[in-house]
Scaffold this motif. Structure first.
Motif, PDB file in Angstrom:
ATOM      1  N   VAL A  61       0.853  -1.185   0.000  1.00 49.70           N
ATOM      2  CA  VAL A  61       0.000   0.000   0.000  1.00 49.70           C
ATOM      3  C   VAL A  61       0.890   1.236   0.000  1.00 49.70           C
ATOM      4  O   VAL A  61       1.526   1.543   1.018  1.00 49.70           O
ATOM      5  N   PRO A  62       1.014   1.961  -1.130  1.00 45.38           N
ATOM      6  CA  PRO A  62       1.748   3.231  -1.110  1.00 45.38           C
ATOM      7  C   PRO A  62       1.004   4.250  -0.254  1.00 45.38           C
ATOM      8  O   PRO A  62      -0.217   4.411  -0.377  1.00 45.38           O
ATOM      9  N   PHE A  63       1.732   4.941   0.654  1.00 44.67           N
ATOM     10  CA  PHE A  63       1.044   5.902   1.518  1.00 44.67           C
ATOM     11  C   PHE A  63       1.611   7.312   1.419  1.00 44.67           C
ATOM     12  O   PHE A  63       1.123   8.217   2.067  1.00 44.67           O
ATOM     13  N   ASP A  64       2.642   7.536   0.642  1.00 45.25           N
ATOM     14  CA  ASP A  64       3.015   8.890   0.228  1.00 45.25           C
ATOM     15  C   ASP A  64       3.812   8.758  -1.068  1.00 45.25           C
ATOM     16  O   ASP A  64       3.827   7.701  -1.682  1.00 45.25           O
ATOM     17  N   SER A  65       4.474   9.802  -1.466  1.00 45.56           N
ATOM     18  CA  SER A  65       5.129   9.783  -2.778  1.00 45.56           C
ATOM     19  C   SER A  65       6.305   8.820  -2.841  1.00 45.56           C
ATOM     20  O   SER A  65       6.728   8.419  -3.927  1.00 45.56           O
ATOM     21  N   THR A  66       6.847   8.420  -1.690  1.00 46.65           N
ATOM     22  CA  THR A  66       8.057   7.596  -1.709  1.00 46.65           C
ATOM     23  C   THR A  66       7.926   6.293  -0.930  1.00 46.65           C
ATOM     24  O   THR A  66       8.619   5.329  -1.243  1.00 46.65           O
ATOM     25  N   ARG A  67       7.059   6.237   0.057  1.00 43.07           N
ATOM     26  CA  ARG A  67       7.054   5.093   0.967  1.00 43.07           C
ATOM     27  C   ARG A  67       5.881   4.143   0.694  1.00 43.07           C
ATOM     28  O   ARG A  67       4.880   4.523   0.105  1.00 43.07           O
ATOM     29  N   LYS A  68       6.059   2.918   1.173  1.00 41.65           N
ATOM     30  CA  LYS A  68       5.029   1.889   0.993  1.00 41.65           C
ATOM     31  C   LYS A  68       4.893   1.102   2.291  1.00 41.65           C
ATOM     32  O   LYS A  68       5.840   1.003   3.086  1.00 41.65           O
ATOM     33  N   LEU A  69       3.721   0.541   2.463  1.00 49.83           N
ATOM     34  CA  LEU A  69       3.454  -0.395   3.551  1.00 49.83           C
ATOM     35  C   LEU A  69       3.307  -1.798   2.970  1.00 49.83           C
ATOM     36  O   LEU A  69       2.685  -1.973   1.919  1.00 49.83           O
ATOM     37  N   ILE A  70       3.855  -2.772   3.660  1.00 47.60           N
ATOM     38  CA  ILE A  70       3.569  -4.175   3.353  1.00 47.60           C
ATOM     39  C   ILE A  70       2.681  -4.707   4.472  1.00 47.60           C
ATOM     40  O   ILE A  70       3.079  -4.699   5.644  1.00 47.60           O
ATOM     41  N   LEU A  71       1.480  -5.130   4.115  1.00 50.26           N
ATOM     42  CA  LEU A  71       0.543  -5.703   5.078  1.00 50.26           C
ATOM     43  C   LEU A  71       0.443  -7.195   4.802  1.00 50.26           C
ATOM     44  O   LEU A  71       0.181  -7.608   3.664  1.00 50.26           O
ATOM     45  N   SER A  72       0.662  -8.003   5.816  1.00 53.32           N
ATOM     46  CA  SER A  72       0.605  -9.458   5.655  1.00 53.32           C
ATOM     47  C   SER A  72      -0.386 -10.044   6.656  1.00 53.32           C
ATOM     48  O   SER A  72      -0.440  -9.613   7.814  1.00 53.32           O
ATOM     49  N   ARG A  73      -1.145 -11.013   6.202  1.00 53.85           N
ATOM     50  CA  ARG A  73      -2.150 -11.667   7.051  1.00 53.85           C
ATOM     51  C   ARG A  73      -2.038 -13.179   6.881  1.00 53.85           C
ATOM     52  O   ARG A  73      -1.952 -13.682   5.759  1.00 53.85           O
ATOM     53  N   ASP A  74      -2.052 -13.884   7.995  1.00 54.95           N
ATOM     54  CA  ASP A  74      -1.993 -15.346   7.967  1.00 54.95           C
ATOM     55  C   ASP A  74      -3.382 -15.892   7.679  1.00 54.95           C
ATOM     56  O   ASP A  74      -4.301 -15.766   8.494  1.00 54.95           O
ATOM     57  N   ILE A  75      -3.553 -16.506   6.500  1.00 58.03           N
ATOM     58  CA  ILE A  75      -4.861 -17.057   6.106  1.00 58.03           C
ATOM     59  C   ILE A  75      -4.790 -18.577   6.006  1.00 58.03           C
ATOM     60  O   ILE A  75      -5.587 -19.192   5.297  1.00 58.03           O
ATOM     61  N   THR A  76      -3.838 -19.177   6.742  1.00 54.95           N
ATOM     62  CA  THR A  76      -3.676 -20.629   6.678  1.00 54.95           C
ATOM     63  C   THR A  76      -4.948 -21.338   7.103  1.00 54.95           C
ATOM     64  O   THR A  76      -5.420 -22.257   6.419  1.00 54.95           O
ATOM     65  N   GLN A  77      -5.521 -20.907   8.231  1.00 58.72           N
ATOM     66  CA  GLN A  77      -6.726 -21.573   8.720  1.00 58.72           C
ATOM     67  C   GLN A  77      -7.890 -21.362   7.764  1.00 58.72           C
ATOM     68  O   GLN A  77      -8.691 -22.276   7.537  1.00 58.72           O
ATOM     69  N   LEU A  78      -7.998 -20.160   7.202  1.00 57.75           N
ATOM     70  CA  LEU A  78      -9.070 -19.893   6.236  1.00 57.75           C
ATOM     71  C   LEU A  78      -8.924 -20.792   5.011  1.00 57.75           C
ATOM     72  O   LEU A  78      -9.925 -21.328   4.500  1.00 57.75           O
ATOM     73  N   GLU A  79      -7.695 -20.962   4.529  1.00 59.38           N
ATOM     74  CA  GLU A  79      -7.463 -21.849   3.394  1.00 59.38           C
ATOM     75  C   GLU A  79      -7.865 -23.281   3.728  1.00 59.38           C
ATOM     76  O   GLU A  79      -8.459 -23.985   2.913  1.00 59.38           O
ATOM     77  N   ARG A  80      -7.553 -23.708   4.944  1.00 55.10           N
ATOM     78  CA  ARG A  80      -7.911 -25.064   5.349  1.00 55.10           C
ATOM     79  C   ARG A  80      -9.424 -25.231   5.400  1.00 55.10           C
ATOM     80  O   ARG A  80      -9.962 -26.257   4.961  1.00 55.10           O
ATOM     81  N   VAL A  81     -10.105 -24.224   5.954  1.00 60.61           N
ATOM     82  CA  VAL A  81     -11.565 -24.307   6.030  1.00 60.61           C
ATOM     83  C   VAL A  81     -12.174 -24.357   4.632  1.00 60.61           C
ATOM     84  O   VAL A  81     -13.096 -25.149   4.361  1.00 60.61           O
ATOM     85  N   GLN A  82     -11.667 -23.519   3.733  1.00 55.19           N
ATOM     86  CA  GLN A  82     -12.178 -23.538   2.363  1.00 55.19           C
ATOM     87  C   GLN A  82     -11.911 -24.877   1.684  1.00 55.19           C
ATOM     88  O   GLN A  82     -12.755 -25.387   0.940  1.00 55.19           O
ATOM     89  N   THR A  83     -10.733 -25.447   1.948  1.00 63.86           N
ATOM     90  CA  THR A  83     -10.432 -26.765   1.384  1.00 63.86           C
ATOM     91  C   THR A  83     -11.370 -27.823   1.923  1.00 63.86           C
ATOM     92  O   THR A  83     -11.873 -28.680   1.178  1.00 63.86           O
ATOM     93  N   VAL A  84     -11.636 -27.748   3.237  1.00 59.98           N
ATOM     94  CA  VAL A  84     -12.573 -28.709   3.843  1.00 59.98           C
ATOM     95  C   VAL A  84     -13.952 -28.555   3.235  1.00 59.98           C
ATOM     96  O   VAL A  84     -14.632 -29.551   2.934  1.00 59.98           O
ATOM     97  N   HIS A  85     -14.390 -27.314   3.026  1.00 60.29           N
ATOM     98  CA  HIS A  85     -15.714 -27.097   2.435  1.00 60.29           C
ATOM     99  C   HIS A  85     -15.773 -27.640   1.006  1.00 60.29           C
ATOM    100  O   HIS A  85     -16.769 -28.273   0.618  1.00 60.29           O
ATOM    101  N   ARG A  86     -14.713 -27.379   0.235  1.00 56.98           N
ATOM    102  CA  ARG A  86     -14.695 -27.902  -1.136  1.00 56.98           C
ATOM    103  C   ARG A  86     -14.720 -29.434  -1.138  1.00 56.98           C
ATOM    104  O   ARG A  86     -15.464 -30.058  -1.911  1.00 56.98           O
TER     105      ARG A  86
END
Length: 436
Positions: free
Chosen positions: A182-207
């Protein structure tokens, strides 16, 4: 400024008056002497206060502003007010910055701040965990040199940040991250990371769940549909044909009915509220389980009940009957004719244990951790032939979780299995206990 000029002009006027008085009384020499002394005193006065100001400016703290005389008192007072206001503003800014840093530290997602050259300026503890970074040693280094995954490098260089990047890691643990820049000014950026391992597992179980339900229903529907189509094509089916087809159609219909009932039971257990706290008569429940096991066996097995305790349980009799019944029916189905099935009820003072031991085909060690997964079968062909839906042990798992009980399985191929259900002391009731 105006006051300073006014005071300076007044001082000059007084000096001139004294000089003129000295001139009239003592001549021109006295005039120059008075002016020289007065100017020297004025210069020393201001130089002294300038020295105080310079000394304070080396360590400009509001509480250390010097005391002044005359116009300098006003100057130092103004400086004091300005320095105090600046100190308060700095304190407010520091508090705001500290709150933002604390918020970033407490975020459940990873946050990395990058400069214009993609070098790390700041990162929170969750980012350290997600990317295996060193919070002190990696500051100032380029993120591309630390996160060595081709997909991440392409994401950085392509600069298409509208969609997050799904990053799969295998070291040090298996993890799936959703990463977005996410760029937040003319020069800098943010990296946002989220652990979705459990969500992936739940989706796999549902599939997998949808695929397995579809697969389980397809066979009986195909069989029944084929029989019906055959009967429709026949002008007048003979009694022999009907006697051949109808039992098979009934068998497939019952199979679908069992599957639907198990699905409804599993859904009710997953979405239901708290467990009932009725007093479960274990004497009666064990007798019912014994009768059901003998009926399912139809004399092909030796079925034995060993009741070594008279204790009862707090819980739902229907749910416990369903869980225990699944264990008993599995033991009967997977034990060849001539084998033995033993139902056992015990209490050792700390826990109550219901167990089912059989002398059946047994289960390989690698299958034990997955037995309670929905539709998981050790041998699919044998499971279908025995009439199982693949949901029995999943139902058992949910019932036991609602009763704070634990399932333990020990098994050896071709030697049989033991399924034990352990209940904690607080779930055990005396036969004549009163509902809490």
């Amino acid at each position: 400024m105006k006051a300073f000029l006014t005071r300076s002009a007044a001082w000059a006027g007084v000096l001139c008056l004294f000089a003129l008085a000295a001139w009239f009384t003592a001549g021109a020499a006295a005039l120059f002497a008075v002016l020289a002394v007065g100017l020297a005193a004025w210069l020393v006065f201001h130089l002294y206060h300038v020295a105080l100001l310079i000394q304070w400016m080396r360590h400009p703290r509001p509480e250390r502003i010097p005391e002044g005389l005359g116009s300098w008192q006003q100057i130092f007072s103004a400086l004091y007010r300005q320095a105090r206001q600046q100190s308060m503003n700095q304190k407010k800014l520091s508090n705001v910055l500290e709150r933002f840093i604390n918020a970033g530290e407490a975020m459940p997602d990873g946050v990395v701040v990058l400069d214009e050259h993609d070098r790390i300026e700041w990162l929170n503890p969750m980012a350290v965990e997600h990317f295996a970074l060193d919070r002190k040693g990696d500051v100032g280094n380029q993120i591309a040199n630390l996160v060595r995954q081709p997909g991440f490098h392409r994401y950085l260089t392509e600069q298409n940040y509208s969609q997050p990047l799904i990053l799969r890691q295998s070291q040090p643990t298996e993890r799936v991250l959703s990463v977005q820049l996410v760029p937040f000014d003319s020069t800098r950026k943010l990296i946002l990371s989220r652990d979705i391992t459990q969500l992936e597992r739940v989706q796999t179980v549902h599939r997998d769940f949808v695929a397995n339900v579809s697969h389980e229903l397809r066979t009986p529907l195909t069989v029944i549909g084929g029989f019906v189509e055959t009967l429709v094509d026949m002008e007048s089916p003979s009694p022999e044909v009907l006697r051949q087809f109808l039992p098979l159609m009934m068998e497939q219909a019952r199979r679908m009915q069992s599957l639907v009932e198990d699905l409804l039971t599993l859904s009710r257990l997953e979405n239901g509220g708290g467990t009932q706290t009725d007093r479960v008569d274990m004497d009666e429940l064990l007798r019912v389980l014994l009768v059901e096991a003998q009926g399912l066996s139809q004399g092909r097995h030796e079925v034995v009940l060993e009741q070594q305790s008279d204790r009862w349980l707090w819980g739902s009799v229907n749910e416990l009957h369903s869980a225990f019944g699944n264990l008993v029916s599995n033991a009967i189905r997977y034990t060849p004719a001539g084998g033995a099935v033993t139902l056992r009820w015990q209490f050792d003072g700390n826990r109550a244990v219901f167990s089912v031991t059989d002398s059946g085909i047994g289960i390989a060690r690698e299958h034990l951790p997955r037995l309670t997964e929905r539709f998981y079968r050790v041998d699919r062909g044998r499971s279908r032939n025995s009439g199982g839906t693949g949901l029995g042990l999943a139902i058992v798992k949910h019932v036991l979780a609602r009763h704070h009980a634990r399932l333990e399985v020990s098994s050896e191929l071709e030697k049989g299995s033991t399924f034990s259900v352990s209940f904690p002391r607080e779930r055990v009731a005396e036969p004549d206990a009163v509902t809490p």
